[in-house]
Design a protein around this motif. Structure first.
Motif, PDB file in Angstrom:
ATOM      1  N   ASN A  97       0.947  -1.227   0.153  1.00 48.69           N
ATOM      2  CA  ASN A  97       0.052   0.092   0.020  1.00 48.69           C
ATOM      3  C   ASN A  97       0.817   1.285  -0.119  1.00 48.69           C
ATOM      4  O   ASN A  97       0.136   2.238  -0.215  1.00 48.69           O
ATOM      5  N   MET A  98       2.009   1.133   0.146  1.00 47.17           N
ATOM      6  CA  MET A  98       2.944   2.286   0.459  1.00 47.17           C
ATOM      7  C   MET A  98       3.109   2.951  -1.328  1.00 47.17           C
ATOM      8  O   MET A  98       3.054   2.236  -1.985  1.00 47.17           O
ATOM      9  N   ARG A  99       3.376   4.329  -1.184  1.00 50.47           N
ATOM     10  CA  ARG A  99       3.537   4.987  -2.643  1.00 50.47           C
ATOM     11  C   ARG A  99       4.913   6.072  -2.287  1.00 50.47           C
ATOM     12  O   ARG A  99       5.083   6.413  -1.181  1.00 50.47           O
ATOM     13  N   PHE A 100       5.439   6.082  -3.488  1.00 47.21           N
ATOM     14  CA  PHE A 100       6.669   6.776  -3.444  1.00 47.21           C
ATOM     15  C   PHE A 100       6.698   7.743  -4.615  1.00 47.21           C
ATOM     16  O   PHE A 100       5.892   7.345  -5.640  1.00 47.21           O
ATOM     17  N   LYS A 116       4.575   8.568  -9.500  1.00 51.85           N
ATOM     18  CA  LYS A 116       4.242   8.003  -8.131  1.00 51.85           C
ATOM     19  C   LYS A 116       4.323   6.507  -8.402  1.00 51.85           C
ATOM     20  O   LYS A 116       3.860   6.050  -9.591  1.00 51.85           O
ATOM     21  N   THR A 117       5.030   5.764  -7.691  1.00 51.96           N
ATOM     22  CA  THR A 117       4.952   4.261  -7.803  1.00 51.96           C
ATOM     23  C   THR A 117       4.859   3.533  -6.549  1.00 51.96           C
ATOM     24  O   THR A 117       4.857   4.078  -5.338  1.00 51.96           O
ATOM     25  N   GLN A 123       3.901  -0.751 -11.124  1.00 52.21           N
ATOM     26  CA  GLN A 123       3.120   0.408 -11.794  1.00 52.21           C
ATOM     27  C   GLN A 123       3.820   0.688 -13.196  1.00 52.21           C
ATOM     28  O   GLN A 123       4.825   0.755 -13.137  1.00 52.21           O
ATOM     29  N   LEU A 124       2.904   1.290 -14.051  1.00 50.55           N
ATOM     30  CA  LEU A 124       3.464   1.566 -15.505  1.00 50.55           C
ATOM     31  C   LEU A 124       3.779   2.818 -15.355  1.00 50.55           C
ATOM     32  O   LEU A 124       2.941   4.080 -15.456  1.00 50.55           O
ATOM     33  N   THR A 125       5.183   3.257 -15.036  1.00 47.78           N
ATOM     34  CA  THR A 125       5.822   4.438 -14.958  1.00 47.78           C
ATOM     35  C   THR A 125       7.022   4.633 -15.839  1.00 47.78           C
ATOM     36  O   THR A 125       7.411   3.517 -16.007  1.00 47.78           O
TER      37      THR A 125
END
Length: 223
Positions: A97-100, A116-117, A123-125
């Protein structure tokens, strides 16, 4: 099961992952038992010595047990940090659940791409894509679509063309691309631009024209 996130050259080895989980389920294991269990693997003696030297396996009285530093909390956890965690623990769910926030820059212009990932970088970044290629980690299905388009492209080279196109939105709200451009197509796959009914591309990022910062509006929750 113990999962290794952001593994090193040593901890990404298939034998390491299987061994650690085997030792986690069994006590007082001998080397003979290990060799019998993993008969299909070669160089077991050498690998065991490497794991012992690194502190991941403990040997006492010719018996072996796993001693990886399992995650105890997510406080002060940094992105790309190597982590050992049980996938059935509450900590693992906290981790998911963490986001950076990541920042990409280039040497051609002053543009900044803020994305954000998740901690697993699934995630698609663009940042996640470059990171997984550099570390030689497997790509997610969506990241694979990007790879099928641009391949193992040099990040600086890709950012040069992508940001040059994005900066044109400082003058216009929609852009036309007459010739097919794989980097424009990549921006579409990423969801950073999208074609409208007129066949032109509209920007789907927040754009601060003063700082030349492009920011993803919403992080995707699914890899």
């Amino acid at each position: 099961m113990i999962k290794v996130i952001n593994p090193s050259r040593l901890t990404r080895q298939p034998f390491f992952h299987k061994l650690i989980n085997y030792l986690d389920r069994h006590d007082d294991v001998t080397l003979r038992e290990i060799k019998h269990e993993f008969a299909n693997f070669s160089n077991i003696d050498r690998s065991m010595e490497e794991y012992i030297k690194a502190g991941y396996v403990l040997r006492e009285n010719k018996r072996y047990r796993q001693s990886v530093p399992l995650l105890e909390n997510v406080t002060d956890l940094s992105l790309d940090q190597e982590v050992f965690v049980r996938d059935d623990s509450p900590l693992y769910q906290e981790l998911l659940n963490m986001r950076f926030e990541t920042h990409l820059t280039n040497q051609t212009n002053q543009a900044i791409l803020v994305e954000k990932t998740d901690f697993l970088r699934e995630q698609l970044t663009l940042s996640n894509y470059f990171y997984r290629l550099k570390q030689q980690y497997p790509l997610t299905n969506q990241q694979q679509k990007l790879y099928d388009l641009v391949g193992d492209v040099n990040p600086e080279y890709a950012l040069k063309y992508m940001t040059t196109f994005l900066l044109k939105y400082g003058r216009k709200t929609e852009l036309m691309q007459k010739r097919r451009d794989i980097f424009v197509d990549a921006l579409v796959i990423l969801g950073y631009i999208a074609p409208n009914e007129a066949g032109k591309y509209e920007l789907k990022l927040d754009f601060d024209k003063e700082t030349l910062t492009f920011r993803v509006k919403k992080a995707l929750d699914k890899p």
